[in-house]
Design an enzyme around this catalytic site. Structure first.
Site, mmCIF file in Angstrom:
data_model
loop_
_atom_site.group_PDB
_atom_site.id
_atom_site.type_symbol
_atom_site.label_atom_id
_atom_site.label_comp_id
_atom_site.label_asym_id
_atom_site.label_seq_id
_atom_site.Cartn_x
_atom_site.Cartn_y
_atom_site.Cartn_z
ATOM 1 N N TYR A 55 20.442 36.471 13.994
ATOM 2 C CA TYR A 55 19.096 36.989 13.710
ATOM 3 C C TYR A 55 18.622 36.612 12.303
ATOM 4 C CZ TYR A 55 19.269 39.079 18.228
ATOM 5 O OH TYR A 55 19.343 39.229 19.592
ATOM 6 N N ARG A 58 17.030 33.311 12.937
ATOM 7 C CA ARG A 58 15.736 33.466 13.625
ATOM 8 C C ARG A 58 14.670 33.933 12.623
ATOM 9 N NH1 ARG A 58 18.722 32.048 17.104
ATOM 10 N NH2 ARG A 58 17.567 30.160 16.750
ATOM 11 N N GLN A 88 6.672 41.139 24.227
ATOM 12 C CA GLN A 88 8.135 41.134 24.289
ATOM 13 C C GLN A 88 8.697 40.339 23.118
ATOM 14 O OE1 GLN A 88 9.383 40.250 28.639
ATOM 15 N NE2 GLN A 88 7.220 39.748 28.494
ATOM 16 N N VAL A 90 9.681 39.160 19.358
ATOM 17 C CA VAL A 90 10.126 39.839 18.141
ATOM 18 C C VAL A 90 9.570 39.145 16.897
ATOM 19 C CG1 VAL A 90 12.170 40.787 19.252
ATOM 20 C CG2 VAL A 90 12.342 38.559 18.102
ATOM 21 N N ASP A 91 8.779 38.068 17.112
ATOM 22 C CA ASP A 91 8.135 37.433 15.961
ATOM 23 C C ASP A 91 6.938 38.280 15.520
ATOM 24 O OD1 ASP A 91 5.623 36.598 17.283
ATOM 25 O OD2 ASP A 91 6.799 35.084 18.324
ATOM 26 N N HIS A 106 10.402 44.782 22.438
ATOM 27 C CA HIS A 106 11.789 44.382 22.190
ATOM 28 C C HIS A 106 12.146 44.357 20.706
ATOM 29 C CE1 HIS A 106 11.946 42.288 26.403
ATOM 30 N NE2 HIS A 106 11.978 43.603 26.466
ATOM 31 N N GLY A 180 2.398 33.800 29.064
ATOM 32 C CA GLY A 180 3.646 33.169 28.650
ATOM 33 C C GLY A 180 4.900 34.006 28.781
ATOM 34 N N THR A 181 5.066 34.628 29.932
ATOM 35 C CA THR A 181 6.332 35.327 30.179
ATOM 36 C C THR A 181 6.796 35.033 31.596
ATOM 37 O OG1 THR A 181 7.415 37.484 30.449
ATOM 38 C CG2 THR A 181 5.011 37.484 30.611
ATOM 39 N N SER A 182 8.113 34.828 31.746
ATOM 40 C CA SER A 182 8.656 34.528 33.074
ATOM 41 C C SER A 182 8.812 35.800 33.914
ATOM 42 C CB SER A 182 10.002 33.818 32.935
ATOM 43 O OG SER A 182 10.920 34.676 32.290
HETATM 44 P P1 OAD Z 1 10.992 33.246 29.020
HETATM 45 O O1 OAD Z 1 11.616 32.123 28.255
HETATM 46 O O2 OAD Z 1 11.793 33.907 30.083
HETATM 47 O O3 OAD Z 1 9.627 32.758 29.686
HETATM 48 C C1 OAD Z 1 8.709 32.002 28.952
HETATM 49 C C2 OAD Z 1 7.501 31.725 29.822
HETATM 50 O O4 OAD Z 1 6.572 31.040 29.018
HETATM 51 C C3 OAD Z 1 7.803 30.849 31.051
HETATM 52 O O5 OAD Z 1 7.182 31.407 32.196
HETATM 53 C C4 OAD Z 1 7.175 29.510 30.667
HETATM 54 O O6 OAD Z 1 6.654 28.804 31.796
HETATM 55 C C5 OAD Z 1 6.051 29.955 29.752
HETATM 56 N N1 OAD Z 1 5.611 28.931 28.764
HETATM 57 C C6 OAD Z 1 6.303 27.924 28.232
HETATM 58 N N2 OAD Z 1 5.539 27.251 27.351
HETATM 59 C C7 OAD Z 1 4.328 27.849 27.355
HETATM 60 C C8 OAD Z 1 3.095 27.629 26.657
HETATM 61 N N3 OAD Z 1 2.951 26.648 25.757
HETATM 62 N N4 OAD Z 1 2.057 28.457 26.923
HETATM 63 C C9 OAD Z 1 2.182 29.475 27.813
HETATM 64 N N5 OAD Z 1 3.315 29.735 28.495
HETATM 65 C C10 OAD Z 1 4.369 28.922 28.270
HETATM 66 O O7 OAD Z 1 10.484 34.308 27.914
HETATM 67 P P2 OAD Z 1 10.062 35.843 28.115
HETATM 68 O O8 OAD Z 1 9.463 36.073 29.441
HETATM 69 O O9 OAD Z 1 9.281 36.214 26.913
HETATM 70 O O10 OAD Z 1 14.428 39.638 25.351
HETATM 71 O O11 OAD Z 1 11.472 36.529 28.042
HETATM 72 C C11 OAD Z 1 11.544 37.939 28.107
HETATM 73 C C12 OAD Z 1 12.710 38.445 27.311
HETATM 74 O O12 OAD Z 1 13.894 37.736 27.683
HETATM 75 C C13 OAD Z 1 12.602 38.189 25.821
HETATM 76 O O13 OAD Z 1 11.813 39.145 25.149
HETATM 77 C C14 OAD Z 1 14.030 38.258 25.377
HETATM 78 C C15 OAD Z 1 14.683 37.482 26.490
HETATM 79 O O14 OAD Z 1 15.983 37.829 26.792
HETATM 80 C C16 OAD Z 1 15.444 40.040 24.587
HETATM 81 O O15 OAD Z 1 16.114 39.265 23.914
HETATM 82 C C17 OAD Z 1 15.696 41.504 24.658
#
Ligand code: OAD
Length: 237
Positions: A55, A58, A88, A90-91, A106, A180-182
């Site tokens: 961290y 990061r 979600q 942490v930045d 988070h 931008g979240t999976s």
């Molecule tokens: P992920 O890495 O799981 O998902 C990122 C998403 O962003 C994917 O759906 C990509 O298709 C999309 N993506 C990639 N580039 C992009 C762009 N330029 N514009 C828009 N979307 C884009 O990340 P999170 O869903 O944020 O938690 O992950 C959730 C949590 O999993 C995080 O907060 C972290 C991790 O484990 C902890 O560490 C507790």
């Protein structure tokens, strides 16, 4: 007239164009690190020094990146809407772009707290959380209560204290925007289900999203382009 409420749920994708790796894309952070090692409470118990280093790195990287046009467009929504960002991430890029109401589900990289907080079960109070900016913490760095300092991050295996606030903000929203979240990590991934039936849901992500909710409009684009499209949709409403 009261402003309409927009709740924006963001994940790593909103910061990708700022140069911060996502977690699950090809070449993402979890390709190089095992989340059970560097992002779990077990990992911390097993090797706290290693987690502090992870961290610290990061946090140092965060100093060298800047908010992108998507963060700024989300902040600019406040000119006409009552906006809450539930992130979600942490930045601190939403803050640096000017958003004023942000729920960090988070945790936050630039903050730390005692490993063992004030409550009997060891959990912490918000008063014990403090800002260290971009500096590093090391083994032996103590909180005022004498306990080892740890990153203010929610790790796998830990509760998500802000989830109730986030649910409330999703329930109140007239429009829900997801960027931008999976949607693989719960409870954050289930938040959209609390949106009221009348609230349209827009989802900006360049990848396919396996969600079958008919309220969802998928804007298949990166965050900066997707926010331009979303702004046009709002203008035509
Ligand atoms: P992920 O890495 O799981 O998902 C990122 C998403 O962003 C994917 O759906 C990509 O298709 C999309 N993506 C990639 N580039 C992009 C762009 N330029 N514009 C828009 N979307 C884009 O990340 P999170 O869903 O944020 O938690 O992950 C959730 C949590 O999993 C995080 O907060 C972290 C991790 O484990 C902890 O560490 C507790």
């Amino acid at each position: 007239m009261a402003k309409k409420k927009i709740t924006v749920l963001t994940g790593a994708g909103v910061s990708a164009e700022s140069g911060i790796s996502t977690f699950r894309d090809n070449g993402g952070l979890w390709d190089n690190y095992d989340p059970q090692v560097v992002a779990s409470i077990e990992g911390w118990r097993h090797d706290p020094g290693m987690l502090l280093d992870f961290y610290n790195l990061r946090r140092a990287q965060l100093k060298d990146v800047s908010p992108n046009a998507a963060h700024r467009a989300i902040a600019a929504l406040e000119e006409e809407y009552d906006v809450t960002v539930v992130t979600q991430n942490v930045d601190n890029l939403h803050e640096r772009a000017g958003s004023t109401r942000i729920i960090h589900l988070h945790g936050e990289l630039t903050k730390v707290r005692p490993e063992r907080g004030v409550y009997d079960n060891g959990s912490f109070s918000e008063q014990e959380v403090f800002d260290i900016g971009y500096s590093a913490i090391h083994l032996g760095d103590k909180a005022p209560n004498g306990s080892q300092l740890r990153p203010h991050i929610v790790w796998f295996g830990e509760a998500v204290p802000k989830i109730e606030d986030a649910i409330e903000r999703v329930i109140r929203a007239d429009i829900l925007l997801i960027v931008g979240t999976s949607l693989q990590v719960y409870p954050a991934a289930g938040l959209y289900r609390y949106a009221k039936d009348s609230a349209p849901i827009y989802l900006i992500d360049p990848q396919d999203i396996p969600l079958r909710d008919p309220r969802i409009t998928h804007i298949r684009a990166v965050a900066t382009e997707g926010m331009e499209i979303f702004k046009k949709i709002l203008e035509n409403k």
